[in-house]
Design an enzyme around this catalytic site. Sequence first.
Site, PDB file in Angstrom:
ATOM      1  N   TYR A 164     -19.100  -5.956  14.355  1.00 45.42           N
ATOM      2  CA  TYR A 164     -18.958  -4.965  15.517  1.00 45.42           C
ATOM      3  C   TYR A 164     -18.139  -4.021  15.365  1.00 45.42           C
ATOM      4  O   TYR A 164     -18.429  -2.835  15.682  1.00 45.42           O
ATOM      5  CB  TYR A 164     -17.786  -6.120  16.464  1.00 45.42           C
ATOM      6  CG  TYR A 164     -17.494  -5.487  17.785  1.00 45.42           C
ATOM      7  CD1 TYR A 164     -18.310  -5.070  18.957  1.00 45.42           C
ATOM      8  CD2 TYR A 164     -16.129  -4.895  17.911  1.00 45.42           C
ATOM      9  CE1 TYR A 164     -17.881  -4.827  19.940  1.00 45.42           C
ATOM     10  CE2 TYR A 164     -15.644  -4.102  18.955  1.00 45.42           C
ATOM     11  CZ  TYR A 164     -16.710  -4.074  20.055  1.00 45.42           C
ATOM     12  OH  TYR A 164     -16.076  -3.435  21.307  1.00 45.42           O
ATOM     13  N   LYS A 168     -19.761  -0.083  15.667  1.00 40.48           N
ATOM     14  CA  LYS A 168     -18.893   0.749  16.515  1.00 40.48           C
ATOM     15  C   LYS A 168     -18.620   2.049  15.626  1.00 40.48           C
ATOM     16  O   LYS A 168     -18.504   3.200  16.273  1.00 40.48           O
ATOM     17  CB  LYS A 168     -17.666   0.220  16.910  1.00 40.48           C
ATOM     18  CG  LYS A 168     -17.813  -0.902  18.082  1.00 40.48           C
ATOM     19  CD  LYS A 168     -18.718  -0.425  19.175  1.00 40.48           C
ATOM     20  CE  LYS A 168     -18.424  -0.861  20.454  1.00 40.48           C
ATOM     21  NZ  LYS A 168     -19.346  -0.824  21.674  1.00 40.48           N
TER      22      LYS A 168
HETATM   23  N1  LIG Z   1     -13.628  -4.507  27.338  1.00 39.93           N
HETATM   24  C1  LIG Z   1     -12.880  -3.727  26.456  1.00 39.93           C
HETATM   25  O1  LIG Z   1     -11.544  -4.048  26.188  1.00 39.93           O
HETATM   26  C2  LIG Z   1     -13.626  -3.079  25.249  1.00 39.93           C
HETATM   27  C3  LIG Z   1     -13.030  -2.683  24.275  1.00 39.93           C
HETATM   28  C4  LIG Z   1     -13.740  -1.848  23.185  1.00 39.93           C
HETATM   29  C5  LIG Z   1     -14.833  -1.521  23.504  1.00 39.93           C
HETATM   30  N2  LIG Z   1     -15.662  -2.019  24.357  1.00 39.93           N
HETATM   31  C6  LIG Z   1     -16.884  -1.795  24.796  1.00 39.93           C
HETATM   32  O2  LIG Z   1     -17.522  -1.410  25.921  1.00 39.93           O
HETATM   33  C7  LIG Z   1     -18.793  -1.794  26.247  1.00 39.93           C
HETATM   34  C8  LIG Z   1     -18.685  -2.578  27.607  1.00 39.93           C
HETATM   35  O3  LIG Z   1     -17.882  -3.928  27.294  1.00 39.93           O
HETATM   36  P1  LIG Z   1     -17.327  -4.716  28.361  1.00 39.93           P
HETATM   37  O4  LIG Z   1     -16.154  -5.236  28.305  1.00 39.93           O
HETATM   38  O5  LIG Z   1     -17.688  -4.202  29.806  1.00 39.93           O
HETATM   39  O6  LIG Z   1     -18.645  -5.814  28.185  1.00 39.93           O
HETATM   40  P2  LIG Z   1     -19.427  -7.044  29.307  1.00 39.93           P
HETATM   41  O7  LIG Z   1     -19.521  -8.167  28.283  1.00 39.93           O
HETATM   42  O8  LIG Z   1     -18.583  -7.330  30.478  1.00 39.93           O
HETATM   43  O9  LIG Z   1     -20.677  -5.991  29.537  1.00 39.93           O
HETATM   44  C9  LIG Z   1     -21.520  -5.860  28.683  1.00 39.93           C
HETATM   45  C10 LIG Z   1     -23.091  -5.758  29.436  1.00 39.93           C
HETATM   46  O10 LIG Z   1     -23.892  -5.597  28.430  1.00 39.93           O
HETATM   47  C11 LIG Z   1     -25.162  -6.216  28.832  1.00 39.93           C
HETATM   48  N3  LIG Z   1     -25.812  -6.019  27.462  1.00 39.93           N
HETATM   49  C12 LIG Z   1     -25.562  -6.983  26.365  1.00 39.93           C
HETATM   50  N4  LIG Z   1     -26.833  -6.777  25.660  1.00 39.93           N
HETATM   51  C13 LIG Z   1     -27.714  -6.116  26.124  1.00 39.93           C
HETATM   52  C14 LIG Z   1     -28.928  -5.604  25.632  1.00 39.93           C
HETATM   53  N5  LIG Z   1     -29.484  -5.928  24.489  1.00 39.93           N
HETATM   54  N6  LIG Z   1     -29.607  -4.817  26.487  1.00 39.93           N
HETATM   55  C15 LIG Z   1     -29.036  -4.460  27.716  1.00 39.93           C
HETATM   56  N7  LIG Z   1     -27.874  -4.762  28.168  1.00 39.93           N
HETATM   57  C16 LIG Z   1     -27.120  -5.621  27.334  1.00 39.93           C
HETATM   58  C17 LIG Z   1     -24.588  -7.279  29.130  1.00 39.93           C
HETATM   59  O11 LIG Z   1     -25.707  -8.008  29.875  1.00 39.93           O
HETATM   60  C18 LIG Z   1     -23.450  -7.124  30.022  1.00 39.93           C
HETATM   61  O12 LIG Z   1     -23.690  -6.949  31.490  1.00 39.93           O
HETATM   62  C19 LIG Z   1     -19.027  -2.304  24.964  1.00 39.93           C
HETATM   63  O13 LIG Z   1     -20.185  -1.753  24.098  1.00 39.93           O
HETATM   64  C20 LIG Z   1     -17.875  -2.922  24.442  1.00 39.93           C
HETATM   65  O14 LIG Z   1     -17.962  -2.923  22.718  1.00 39.93           O
HETATM   66  C21 LIG Z   1     -15.047  -2.744  25.455  1.00 39.93           C
END
Ligand SMILES: NC(=O)c1ccc[n+]([C@@H]2O[C@H](COP(=O)([O-])OP(=O)(O)OC[C@H]3O[C@@H](n4cnc5c(N)ncnc54)[C@H](O)[C@@H]3O)[C@@H](O)[C@H]2O)c1
Length: 301
Positions: A164, A168
């Site tokens: 990851y 990133k």
């Molecule tokens: N939530 C946090 O605190 C946090 C922290 C740092 C980074 N992020 C980043 O923010 C982004 C969103 O995270 P989140 O927490 O909302 O995650 P989440 O799991 O709630 O949502 C992710 C979405 O991406 C979709 N997805 C996964 N693989 C896919 C693919 N191959 N094609 C199309 N869609 C796909 C999933 O179906 C899901 O709906 C991610 O990139 C994550 O790495 C989140």
Amino acid sequence: MGTYLEGKSIVVTGAGRGIGRAVALACAAEGASVVVADYGVGMAGEEPTSEVADAAVKEIEAAGGTAVAVADTVTTMEGGERIVRTAIEQFGRLDGVVCVAGILKERMLFNMSEDEWDSVVETHLKGTFTLFRHASAAMRRQQSGSLIGFTSGAFSGSVAQANYSAAKGGIVSLVRSAALGLHRYGVTANCIAPIARTRMSANVPQELAEMGDAEDVAPIVVYLLSDRARHITGQIYTAVGGKIAVWNQPREVRAMYKDGRWTPEEIEARLGSTVGQEEMPFLAELEARRAAAASGEKPNA
Ligand SMILES: NC(=O)c1ccc[n+]([C@@H]2O[C@H](COP(=O)([O-])OP(=O)(O)OC[C@H]3O[C@@H](n4cnc5c(N)ncnc54)[C@H](O)[C@@H]3O)[C@@H](O)[C@H]2O)c1
């Protein structure tokens, strides 16, 4: 309905859940037409369903907005192309692409399988490339557009998420390259490092020191997609709760020189007192966490 993004056509990947959903709803609420791209998979990328993207589109429409669902994967060139093409065919243009889709597979580096590496890098890093690749060609023709990648504070290193973290970090470099390569065409590229309560963050073993809602991340994305932010490119913004922070740009901080090539012995003698090494703050935090864990407390991140 607001008008901050009126007339714009915006693609959001991962728009069915969590932060992507909040971004898609906010874009539509500000007058943009939105392509809701979500493969509808589980936390680790399993069992795709079109219901997730469809549900977000219904929500946008119920609020009076305009959206279309694409339940495609971002991991293939064809998937990325179909998502971008949908925006252009349905809405006549493409003003912004926000790559939020992501999965998580935690494992210590020494236990990580090839599939755990490949699938995570493929979803985040290649999944940003496939969108940026097709979108940038359209934006170059159009001479305008905003590309937004989603990184994470974990790009600076992570104990049990080498896959990851590497993905990133790759997104940061991809965004910087897009910013440089597309500047002359009026296209910007920026990164968001979010922290928000979602199913993904709920799965992280540590208690996060900073936390907020997915809706707190959306406004900075909306701003960067707008005409008011055309001068901003190549940046990383943290967004968590009421905090927005900008990251520094990587650069050399100290150097030492000699005429000709250094020997290892000369480096040994001089490096510590001249170039030295930069502090790795996360290492100190890690020690503190280990001590807390040993004393039975739930560690902070
Ligand atoms: N939530 C946090 O605190 C946090 C922290 C740092 C980074 N992020 C980043 O923010 C982004 C969103 O995270 P989140 O927490 O909302 O995650 P989440 O799991 O709630 O949502 C992710 C979405 O991406 C979709 N997805 C996964 N693989 C896919 C693919 N191959 N094609 C199309 N869609 C796909 C999933 O179906 C899901 O709906 C991610 O990139 C994550 O790495 C989140």
